[in-house]
Design an enzyme around this catalytic site. Sequence first.
Site, short mmCIF file in Angstrom:
data_model
loop_
_atom_site.label_atom_id
_atom_site.label_comp_id
_atom_site.label_asym_id
_atom_site.label_seq_id
_atom_site.Cartn_x
_atom_site.Cartn_y
_atom_site.Cartn_z
N CYS A 1 0.82 -1.21 0.00
CA CYS A 1 0.00 0.00 0.00
C CYS A 1 0.85 1.26 0.00
O CYS A 1 0.33 2.36 -0.10
CB CYS A 1 -0.91 0.03 1.21
N ASP B 1 3.01 2.22 2.57
CA ASP B 1 3.69 2.50 3.83
C ASP B 1 3.37 1.46 4.89
O ASP B 1 2.33 0.82 4.89
CB ASP B 1 3.43 3.92 4.35
N CYS C 1 6.77 7.23 2.73
CA CYS C 1 7.16 8.51 2.14
C CYS C 1 7.62 9.48 3.23
O CYS C 1 7.62 9.15 4.42
CB CYS C 1 5.97 9.11 1.40
N CYS D 1 -1.39 9.18 5.65
CA CYS D 1 -0.16 8.77 6.32
C CYS D 1 -0.26 9.01 7.82
O CYS D 1 0.35 8.30 8.61
CB CYS D 1 1.04 9.54 5.77
#
Lengths: 173, 389
Positions: free
Chosen positions: A34, A36, A59, A103
């Site tokens: 996916c 992360d 990221c 995130c």
Amino acid sequence: MAYSEIVLDHFKNPRNVGEITEADGLGEVGNPVCGDMMSVYIKVENDRIADIKFKTFGCGAAIAVSSMITELAKGKTLEEAMKIKNSDVAKALGGLPPNKLHCSNLGADALHSAIKNYLDRKSGKAVAKPEDKELHLPEKGEACYCPYCEKKVEEESPFCIFCGQEMPHEHDH
Amino acid sequence: MAFIYLDHQSNTPLHPLVKEAMIHHMETIFGNPSSDHQAGQPAAQALDLARSRVAALLNANPQEVVFTSGGTESVNQAIKGVAIGLREKGRHIITSNIEHKSVLNSLRTLRLLDYRVTSLDVDAHGLVDPAAVERAITPETILISVMLANNEIGTIEPIAEIAQIAKKHKIVMHTDAVAAVGNLPVDVQELGVNLLSLAANQFYGPPGVGALYVRKGTPVWPLLDGGTQENKRRAGTENLISIVGLGMAAELAKNAIPERQVRLRALKERLEQGLKAGIPDIHINGHPTRNLPHLLSVSVEYIEGESLMLMLDDEGIVVATRSACASGSLRASHVLIGTGMDFATAQGTLVFTLGEENTAGDIDRVLEVMPGIVQNLRDMSPIYKKSAG
């Protein structure tokens, strides 16, 4: 892109990176498929998070979120730490770009999962092994559906041609 | 430049002579090329000169060059223009799984209008099989669109072979040559295509201008309706300042390509060998020999591309990433997945595109800092298992 100064600082100089060899709790969320994945290790003393470390595949935002959540949680009681929300992490980072908000979910989820893991161990409950977790593999030819009228739509459609609703930015989480 | 620029595919810097030509045009000419008076005529001449320069770069006839607002418009015009132009003949189009989004999403629109699309698989190097193209042809097929060179992995497709098949079956052939033109010699007669898209910002011209090569007799209906500009193919007053820039860039590219492609390929080789020697567990993507001279796509295991890109950026090295997290859609690159790469590895992909101003010193700087950055990120990664234990 436009990451805030705080995000860039935590990304370039992440706090509390690593593993705790004899951790009291381990939380693992996401997976590399996916985009992360985060592991959080905690050491608990007197119902407080005495030490916390993380490892993250992700990221710039994911790494900054991981670093910030460890800072926010360190020294807190378990009860206080359970109350840290994803939005608190994003706020502490001076905001995240809209397409990176997912995130920030990673951070609080991983922390809560580590605390839950600690509590489960303490109460002698069976602890789910990471391998048991289902991998979220997008299937080839997987179709997109309008979340409003549920008709099949083209990928990345700006709006649904059937019901006219604007389409949210889909992602794989 | 204050940083080392290795992302020429996003946009090339303007060549000083291109800039000079554009400024000279701005200062001396303002008329409309469609006006038959003394203000319009110098503008018409400037337009003609630019057209003949682009035609010369492609070995085409100037009448076959249509100016557009860039690669995306050229591709949209080619695909949708043929779909409209041949709608009475059929509604089936053949393409590949690794095309640029301008192709994919033009076809998305056509699917909404009840056209059928066959999208072909590629092999592990990203090559389209011409035999598979031929097998996909039906009596309804009106268009084949396959890119000349892939913009993410650099693989050069067998376009001349596919165009021959298209010709045999009397099907229109378009190639998206945006990543190729200016970096490779591109000859429309050798390729045998009916339509070819290009963009000026890939070869030191300005962004926001491009061209579509339209072989004489190709049934392309205009996308933009209005006046009779561009031989009735593209209405609207020409973006002449940019077109003049494109013309100059084409003229310069024609002369520069033979030497440039050799020099950049040598730099790319230096980068590839250095990365392989300095960083374990990396993959070089694309075809080993049929590839763009200036593009190197590298997938780094165990880490995510955007964080790697940002760390390099902090060191003054500018590259592109193809990780899902860096894209607007948060999906892994369809090109890398199309070559059979697993999702996790695809996340750790960087694309280096070299250009005229790059030197061996630039490459050596990358080789100096990148191994340490990769190691730092790997040490932070939960999926990195140290080979020692």
